[in-house]
Design an enzyme around this catalytic site. Structure first.
Site, PDB file in Angstrom:
ATOM      1  N   GLY A   1      50.603  62.840  33.459  1.00  0.00           N
ATOM      2  CA  GLY A   1      49.696  63.907  33.878  1.00  0.00           C
ATOM      3  C   GLY A   1      50.395  65.221  34.170  1.00  0.00           C
TER       4      GLY A   1
ATOM      5  N   GLU B   1      32.907  58.398  36.131  1.00  0.00           N
ATOM      6  CA  GLU B   1      33.043  59.085  37.411  1.00  0.00           C
ATOM      7  C   GLU B   1      32.000  60.187  37.468  1.00  0.00           C
ATOM      8  OE1 GLU B   1      37.010  60.634  37.702  1.00  0.00           O
ATOM      9  OE2 GLU B   1      37.851  58.675  38.169  1.00  0.00           O
TER      10      GLU B   1
ATOM     11  N   SER C   1      42.366  52.305  34.652  1.00  0.00           N
ATOM     12  CA  SER C   1      42.783  52.176  33.252  1.00  0.00           C
ATOM     13  C   SER C   1      44.135  52.853  33.043  1.00  0.00           C
ATOM     14  CB  SER C   1      41.727  52.799  32.330  1.00  0.00           C
ATOM     15  OG  SER C   1      41.537  54.147  32.700  1.00  0.00           O
TER      16      SER C   1
ATOM     17  N   HIS D   1      50.280  53.855  34.648  1.00  0.00           N
ATOM     18  CA  HIS D   1      51.251  54.521  35.540  1.00  0.00           C
ATOM     19  C   HIS D   1      50.809  54.380  36.997  1.00  0.00           C
ATOM     20  CE1 HIS D   1      53.175  56.447  32.124  1.00  0.00           C
ATOM     21  NE2 HIS D   1      51.978  56.756  31.691  1.00  0.00           N
ATOM     22  N   LYS D   2      49.502  54.564  37.202  1.00  0.00           N
ATOM     23  CA  LYS D   2      48.993  54.430  38.573  1.00  0.00           C
ATOM     24  C   LYS D   2      49.203  52.997  39.069  1.00  0.00           C
ATOM     25  CE  LYS D   2      45.219  57.781  38.914  1.00  0.00           C
ATOM     26  NZ  LYS D   2      43.836  57.923  39.391  1.00  0.00           N
TER      27      LYS D   2
ATOM     28  N   ASP E   1      41.095  58.100  43.219  1.00  0.00           N
ATOM     29  CA  ASP E   1      40.835  59.337  42.491  1.00  0.00           C
ATOM     30  C   ASP E   1      41.831  60.372  43.006  1.00  0.00           C
ATOM     31  OD1 ASP E   1      39.226  60.505  40.448  1.00  0.00           O
ATOM     32  OD2 ASP E   1      38.480  61.873  41.974  1.00  0.00           O
TER      33      ASP E   1
HETATM   34  P1  IMP Z   1      42.291  60.708  38.090  1.00  0.00           P
HETATM   35  O1  IMP Z   1      40.869  61.199  37.946  1.00  0.00           O
HETATM   36  O2  IMP Z   1      42.570  60.156  39.437  1.00  0.00           O
HETATM   37  O3  IMP Z   1      42.716  59.778  36.999  1.00  0.00           O
HETATM   38  O4  IMP Z   1      43.249  61.948  37.962  1.00  0.00           O
HETATM   39  C1  IMP Z   1      42.827  63.252  37.588  1.00  0.00           C
HETATM   40  C2  IMP Z   1      43.900  63.879  36.730  1.00  0.00           C
HETATM   41  O5  IMP Z   1      45.059  64.110  37.520  1.00  0.00           O
HETATM   42  C3  IMP Z   1      44.313  63.015  35.545  1.00  0.00           C
HETATM   43  O6  IMP Z   1      44.403  63.840  34.419  1.00  0.00           O
HETATM   44  C4  IMP Z   1      45.659  62.471  35.928  1.00  0.00           C
HETATM   45  O7  IMP Z   1      46.515  62.372  34.801  1.00  0.00           O
HETATM   46  C5  IMP Z   1      46.188  63.525  36.902  1.00  0.00           C
HETATM   47  N1  IMP Z   1      46.990  62.856  37.929  1.00  0.00           N
HETATM   48  C6  IMP Z   1      46.539  61.940  38.834  1.00  0.00           C
HETATM   49  N2  IMP Z   1      47.568  61.506  39.580  1.00  0.00           N
HETATM   50  C7  IMP Z   1      48.656  62.156  39.129  1.00  0.00           C
HETATM   51  C8  IMP Z   1      50.023  62.092  39.506  1.00  0.00           C
HETATM   52  O8  IMP Z   1      50.464  61.328  40.370  1.00  0.00           O
HETATM   53  N3  IMP Z   1      50.841  62.900  38.816  1.00  0.00           N
HETATM   54  C9  IMP Z   1      50.416  63.733  37.829  1.00  0.00           C
HETATM   55  N4  IMP Z   1      49.162  63.827  37.439  1.00  0.00           N
HETATM   56  C10 IMP Z   1      48.284  63.026  38.085  1.00  0.00           C
END
Ligand code: IMP
Length: 195
Positions: free
Chosen positions: A150, A41, A13, A16-17, A70
């Site tokens: 993030g 999750e 969702s 950016h990813k 993740d």
């Molecule tokens: P997620 O569970 O993979 O979505 O990421 C866990 C947390 O880490 C989320 O709050 C994301 O915003 C942050 N995050 C994941 N990848 C990055 C990145 O590449 N840069 C900065 N923050 C990230």
């Protein structure tokens, strides 16, 4: 076997990813389909467990091949916090909260940090995990030129010691990031199993 003529879905969702993953996919001549789906999750102690369990949960609702990712930020001085709890910590403490926790430790050696990315690729043959890691340190203050998301404004990769991830243009972040390392590993694997 992987058929590169079929769309490969990235379930996320986070736009950016998806943008970052598409950038990496381009260099493998792959195009990605954005499956904009939120999924629950599990709370677990490792990103691998979270990614594996999310992949197995999604198997019933999305046709393979697809992948999800993740990620987490790990700070050794804080015993690896926030690690697998990164999402919750970003929502609750935010980047300022991380900076406050580290404020008693101004030395760069105490502010070391790394991002980990675990990509779970799901095909008819099951789930395979691919990992990436980028090392760096936490900045003294949040700095951004409007890029990234993030924790990017507080993470400085060792390769660019004067710039946070959020100060790098997307192609520069993508050159170094945990996500691009994990995805490069996935896409390289796919190029070896093409049907
Ligand atoms: P997620 O569970 O993979 O979505 O990421 C866990 C947390 O880490 C989320 O709050 C994301 O915003 C942050 N995050 C994941 N990848 C990055 C990145 O590449 N840069 C900065 N923050 C990230």
């Amino acid at each position: 076997m992987f058929d590169p003529s079929l769309p490969l879905s990235f379930v996320t969702s986070n736009p950016h990813k998806f943008e970052e993953a598409s950038f990496t996919a381009q260099s493998f001549n792959l195009s990605l389909n954005h499956a904009k789906q939120k999924y629950s999750e599990v709370q677990a102690d490792s990103l691998e467990e979270v990614a594996m369990s999310s992949a197995l949960n999604l198997l019933g609702s999305i046709d393979p091949p697809f992948f999800l990712e993740d990620a987490g930020l790990f700070i050794p001085k804080l015993n690896g916090f926030p690690g697998p709890y990164s999402s919750y910590v970003l929502q609750t403490l935010g980047n300022d909260g991380i900076l406050s926790l580290l404020s008693p430790f101004p030395d760069q050696s105490d502010r070391q940090a790394y991002f980990l990315s675990v990509v779970a690729f799901v095909s008819d043959e099951g789930v395979r995990l691919f990992k990436g890691r980028v090392d760096g340190f936490i900045s003294a203050s949040a700095r951004s030129k409007g890029h990234g998301f993030g924790f990017d404004p507080i993470f400085i990769p060792n390769e660019t010691p004067d710039f946070t991830f959020a100060e790098l243009i997307p192609s520069e972040k993508n050159h170094l990031s945990h996500r691009s390392i994990a995805l490069t590993s996935l896409f390289s694997y796919l190029s070896t199993v093409q049907s």
